[in-house]
Design a protein around this motif. Structure first.
Motif, PDB file in Angstrom:
ATOM      1  N   LEU A 131      12.358 -43.337  13.111  1.00  0.00           N
ATOM      2  CA  LEU A 131      12.990 -44.453  13.813  1.00  0.00           C
ATOM      3  C   LEU A 131      14.441 -44.147  14.174  1.00  0.00           C
ATOM      4  CD1 LEU A 131      11.557 -47.639  12.045  1.00  0.00           C
ATOM      5  CD2 LEU A 131      10.780 -46.448  14.103  1.00  0.00           C
ATOM      6  N   VAL A 132      15.159 -43.409  13.328  1.00  0.00           N
ATOM      7  CA  VAL A 132      16.523 -43.016  13.679  1.00  0.00           C
ATOM      8  C   VAL A 132      16.510 -42.069  14.880  1.00  0.00           C
ATOM      9  CG1 VAL A 132      18.535 -41.699  12.907  1.00  0.00           C
ATOM     10  CG2 VAL A 132      17.515 -43.395  11.392  1.00  0.00           C
ATOM     11  N   ILE A 133      15.549 -41.165  14.919  1.00  0.00           N
ATOM     12  CA  ILE A 133      15.426 -40.258  16.066  1.00  0.00           C
ATOM     13  C   ILE A 133      15.218 -41.039  17.354  1.00  0.00           C
ATOM     14  CG2 ILE A 133      13.936 -38.523  17.155  1.00  0.00           C
ATOM     15  CD1 ILE A 133      13.507 -37.301  14.393  1.00  0.00           C
ATOM     16  N   PHE A 134      14.316 -42.021  17.338  1.00  0.00           N
ATOM     17  CA  PHE A 134      14.068 -42.808  18.543  1.00  0.00           C
ATOM     18  C   PHE A 134      15.240 -43.739  18.861  1.00  0.00           C
ATOM     19  CE2 PHE A 134       9.594 -41.648  17.791  1.00  0.00           C
ATOM     20  CZ  PHE A 134       9.232 -41.290  19.081  1.00  0.00           C
ATOM     21  N   LEU A 135      15.963 -44.185  17.841  1.00  0.00           N
ATOM     22  CA  LEU A 135      17.146 -45.007  18.087  1.00  0.00           C
ATOM     23  C   LEU A 135      18.208 -44.209  18.847  1.00  0.00           C
ATOM     24  CD1 LEU A 135      18.478 -47.818  17.332  1.00  0.00           C
ATOM     25  CD2 LEU A 135      19.621 -46.565  15.499  1.00  0.00           C
ATOM     26  N   ILE A 136      18.371 -42.949  18.481  1.00  0.00           N
ATOM     27  CA  ILE A 136      19.399 -42.113  19.090  1.00  0.00           C
ATOM     28  C   ILE A 136      18.962 -41.584  20.458  1.00  0.00           C
ATOM     29  CG2 ILE A 136      20.683 -39.949  18.839  1.00  0.00           C
ATOM     30  CD1 ILE A 136      20.592 -40.400  15.812  1.00  0.00           C
ATOM     31  N   SER A 137      17.710 -41.180  20.574  1.00  0.00           N
ATOM     32  CA  SER A 137      17.256 -40.503  21.800  1.00  0.00           C
ATOM     33  C   SER A 137      16.436 -41.394  22.725  1.00  0.00           C
ATOM     34  CB  SER A 137      16.407 -39.280  21.427  1.00  0.00           C
ATOM     35  OG  SER A 137      15.253 -39.669  20.698  1.00  0.00           O
ATOM     36  N   GLY A 138      16.251 -42.659  22.356  1.00  0.00           N
ATOM     37  CA  GLY A 138      15.387 -43.536  23.148  1.00  0.00           C
ATOM     38  C   GLY A 138      15.841 -43.696  24.586  1.00  0.00           C
ATOM     39  N   SER A 139      17.147 -43.892  24.789  1.00  0.00           N
ATOM     40  CA  SER A 139      17.675 -44.081  26.149  1.00  0.00           C
ATOM     41  C   SER A 139      17.446 -42.836  27.000  1.00  0.00           C
ATOM     42  CB  SER A 139      19.168 -44.399  26.086  1.00  0.00           C
ATOM     43  OG  SER A 139      19.393 -45.610  25.401  1.00  0.00           O
ATOM     44  N   ALA A 140      17.650 -41.668  26.408  1.00  0.00           N
ATOM     45  CA  ALA A 140      17.433 -40.413  27.149  1.00  0.00           C
ATOM     46  C   ALA A 140      15.969 -40.264  27.534  1.00  0.00           C
ATOM     47  CB  ALA A 140      17.885 -39.227  26.288  1.00  0.00           C
ATOM     48  N   ILE A 141      15.074 -40.702  26.663  1.00  0.00           N
ATOM     49  CA  ILE A 141      13.642 -40.627  26.964  1.00  0.00           C
ATOM     50  C   ILE A 141      13.305 -41.513  28.159  1.00  0.00           C
ATOM     51  CG2 ILE A 141      11.335 -41.178  26.098  1.00  0.00           C
ATOM     52  CD1 ILE A 141      12.329 -40.410  23.309  1.00  0.00           C
ATOM     53  N   LEU A 142      13.877 -42.726  28.192  1.00  0.00           N
ATOM     54  CA  LEU A 142      13.626 -43.630  29.315  1.00  0.00           C
ATOM     55  C   LEU A 142      14.152 -43.046  30.626  1.00  0.00           C
ATOM     56  CD1 LEU A 142      14.443 -47.166  27.818  1.00  0.00           C
ATOM     57  CD2 LEU A 142      12.214 -46.070  28.101  1.00  0.00           C
ATOM     58  N   LYS A 143      15.347 -42.469  30.573  1.00  0.00           N
ATOM     59  CA  LYS A 143      15.931 -41.885  31.789  1.00  0.00           C
ATOM     60  C   LYS A 143      15.105 -40.695  32.260  1.00  0.00           C
ATOM     61  CE  LYS A 143      20.679 -43.309  30.805  1.00  0.00           C
ATOM     62  NZ  LYS A 143      22.072 -42.863  30.510  1.00  0.00           N
ATOM     63  N   PHE A 144      14.617 -39.890  31.328  1.00  0.00           N
ATOM     64  CA  PHE A 144      13.838 -38.701  31.683  1.00  0.00           C
ATOM     65  C   PHE A 144      12.574 -39.086  32.445  1.00  0.00           C
ATOM     66  CE2 PHE A 144      10.511 -35.582  30.727  1.00  0.00           C
ATOM     67  CZ  PHE A 144      11.114 -34.417  31.178  1.00  0.00           C
ATOM     68  N   VAL A 196      12.896 -50.329  18.439  1.00  0.00           N
ATOM     69  CA  VAL A 196      14.102 -49.537  18.179  1.00  0.00           C
ATOM     70  C   VAL A 196      14.788 -49.158  19.486  1.00  0.00           C
ATOM     71  CG1 VAL A 196      14.875 -47.273  17.396  1.00  0.00           C
ATOM     72  CG2 VAL A 196      13.433 -48.652  15.922  1.00  0.00           C
ATOM     73  N   ILE A 197      14.015 -48.712  20.470  1.00  0.00           N
ATOM     74  CA  ILE A 197      14.603 -48.297  21.745  1.00  0.00           C
ATOM     75  C   ILE A 197      15.229 -49.483  22.460  1.00  0.00           C
ATOM     76  CG2 ILE A 197      14.095 -47.368  24.031  1.00  0.00           C
ATOM     77  CD1 ILE A 197      11.955 -45.622  22.762  1.00  0.00           C
ATOM     78  N   LEU A 198      14.557 -50.616  22.442  1.00  0.00           N
ATOM     79  CA  LEU A 198      15.084 -51.803  23.113  1.00  0.00           C
ATOM     80  C   LEU A 198      16.413 -52.242  22.506  1.00  0.00           C
ATOM     81  CD1 LEU A 198      11.820 -53.911  23.606  1.00  0.00           C
ATOM     82  CD2 LEU A 198      13.245 -52.933  25.403  1.00  0.00           C
ATOM     83  N   TYR A 199      16.479 -52.310  21.211  1.00  0.00           N
ATOM     84  CA  TYR A 199      17.709 -52.772  20.564  1.00  0.00           C
ATOM     85  C   TYR A 199      18.821 -51.730  20.672  1.00  0.00           C
ATOM     86  CZ  TYR A 199      15.900 -57.112  18.628  1.00  0.00           C
ATOM     87  OH  TYR A 199      15.410 -58.390  18.476  1.00  0.00           O
ATOM     88  N   ALA A 200      18.466 -50.460  20.715  1.00  0.00           N
ATOM     89  CA  ALA A 200      19.487 -49.421  20.888  1.00  0.00           C
ATOM     90  C   ALA A 200      20.211 -49.603  22.215  1.00  0.00           C
ATOM     91  CB  ALA A 200      18.841 -48.035  20.823  1.00  0.00           C
ATOM     92  N   ASN A 201      19.488 -50.021  23.243  1.00  0.00           N
ATOM     93  CA  ASN A 201      20.090 -50.248  24.555  1.00  0.00           C
ATOM     94  C   ASN A 201      20.922 -51.523  24.599  1.00  0.00           C
ATOM     95  OD1 ASN A 201      19.079 -48.255  26.853  1.00  0.00           O
ATOM     96  ND2 ASN A 201      17.384 -48.531  25.422  1.00  0.00           N
ATOM     97  N   GLU A 202      20.713 -52.422  23.634  1.00  0.00           N
ATOM     98  CA  GLU A 202      21.483 -53.661  23.577  1.00  0.00           C
ATOM     99  C   GLU A 202      22.820 -53.465  22.866  1.00  0.00           C
ATOM    100  OE1 GLU A 202      20.758 -56.527  24.975  1.00  0.00           O
ATOM    101  OE2 GLU A 202      18.821 -55.851  25.767  1.00  0.00           O
ATOM    102  N   ALA A 203      22.935 -52.418  22.036  1.00  0.00           N
ATOM    103  CA  ALA A 203      24.168 -52.179  21.279  1.00  0.00           C
ATOM    104  C   ALA A 203      25.285 -51.754  22.232  1.00  0.00           C
ATOM    105  CB  ALA A 203      23.932 -51.121  20.215  1.00  0.00           C
TER     106      ALA A 203
END
Length: 220
Positions: free
Chosen positions: A53-66, A138-145
């Motif tokens: 979950l920490v990995i997806f929290l950190i890299s989630g935005s990059a995954i969406l952009k990719f 996790v990805i959704l909330y990471a983008n809200e921070a």
């Protein structure tokens, strides 16, 4: 630090990981193991939750952009997923799937090392504890921070819930005796109701972004 966002993230993540609801399958899978092996399995599962979950929290935005996925589209998709997961939990289908998976453990004749590895990762670690719902959350909330302190707070929530998963699994037999199967089912349905509401809120937020705020997701 956005405490409202952090508390909402904690509630959503706890509801979808649902350590109490997943406790019966852990007990079923590890019933024939020694207490030492059960403790190690609990530690490995908690670490699986923390690391993934920490990995997806950190890299989630990059995954969406990719993949060229907009945040609004991911909010709607994640909200639908949380909504369906919550409905299944309320209807008890989540527990039925867990019991079916637990039953399969007793028909496995592979070597002990392979069986323990399978217990740790599939299905206990993935997808029951770390599945599409928790990853999308996790990805959704990471983008809200909006700031580093809030982002750090989200990491703290993941660490706290991972610790809670560890504690619940370590004292699983005691919890099951105290609550009983009925108590665990009730707790799962309550978490499902909360998760359903959070899913609807995500869908409304995604539709608001996609329709240029024509749909207002704010609670009156």
């Amino acid at each position: 630090m956005e405490w409202t966002l952090i508390s909402s993230f904690a509630a959503a993540l706890f509801a979808i990981i649902n350590p109490f609801g997943n406790l019966p399958i852990f007990i079923s899978y590890t019933a024939g193991e020694s207490k030492e092996v059960q403790r190690w399995l609990a530690v490995f599962i908690a670490l699986t939750v923390l690391v993934f979950l920490v990995i997806f929290l950190i890299s989630g935005s990059a995954i969406l952009k990719f993949f060229g996925i907009s945040l609004a589209a991911f909010r709607i998709a994640g909200g639908i997923l949380l909504l369906l997961t919550g409905i299944n939990m309320i209807r008890g289908q989540h527990n039925e799937q867990a019991r079916e998976l637990a039953a399969k453990a007793y028909t496995n004749h592979l070597q002990e090392a392979e069986l323990v590895y399978r217990k740790i990762l599939i299905p206990l670690g993935i997808p029951l504890f770390v599945g599409p719902g928790s990853i999308s959350t996790v990805i959704l909330y990471a983008n809200e921070a909006k700031d580093f302190s809030t982002f750090s707070g989200l990491i703290g929530v993941i660490a706290a819930i991972s610790t809670l998963v560890l504690i619940v699994l370590l004292i699983g037999n005691l919890i099951k005796r105290l609550l009983g199967q009925t108590g665990l089912d009730i707790a799962t349905r309550i978490m499902g109701l909360l998760l359903t509401a959070i899913g609807v809120q995500f869908i409304l937020s995604g539709l608001s972004d996609a329709t240029l705020n024509f749909i207002n997701p704010k609670v009156l």
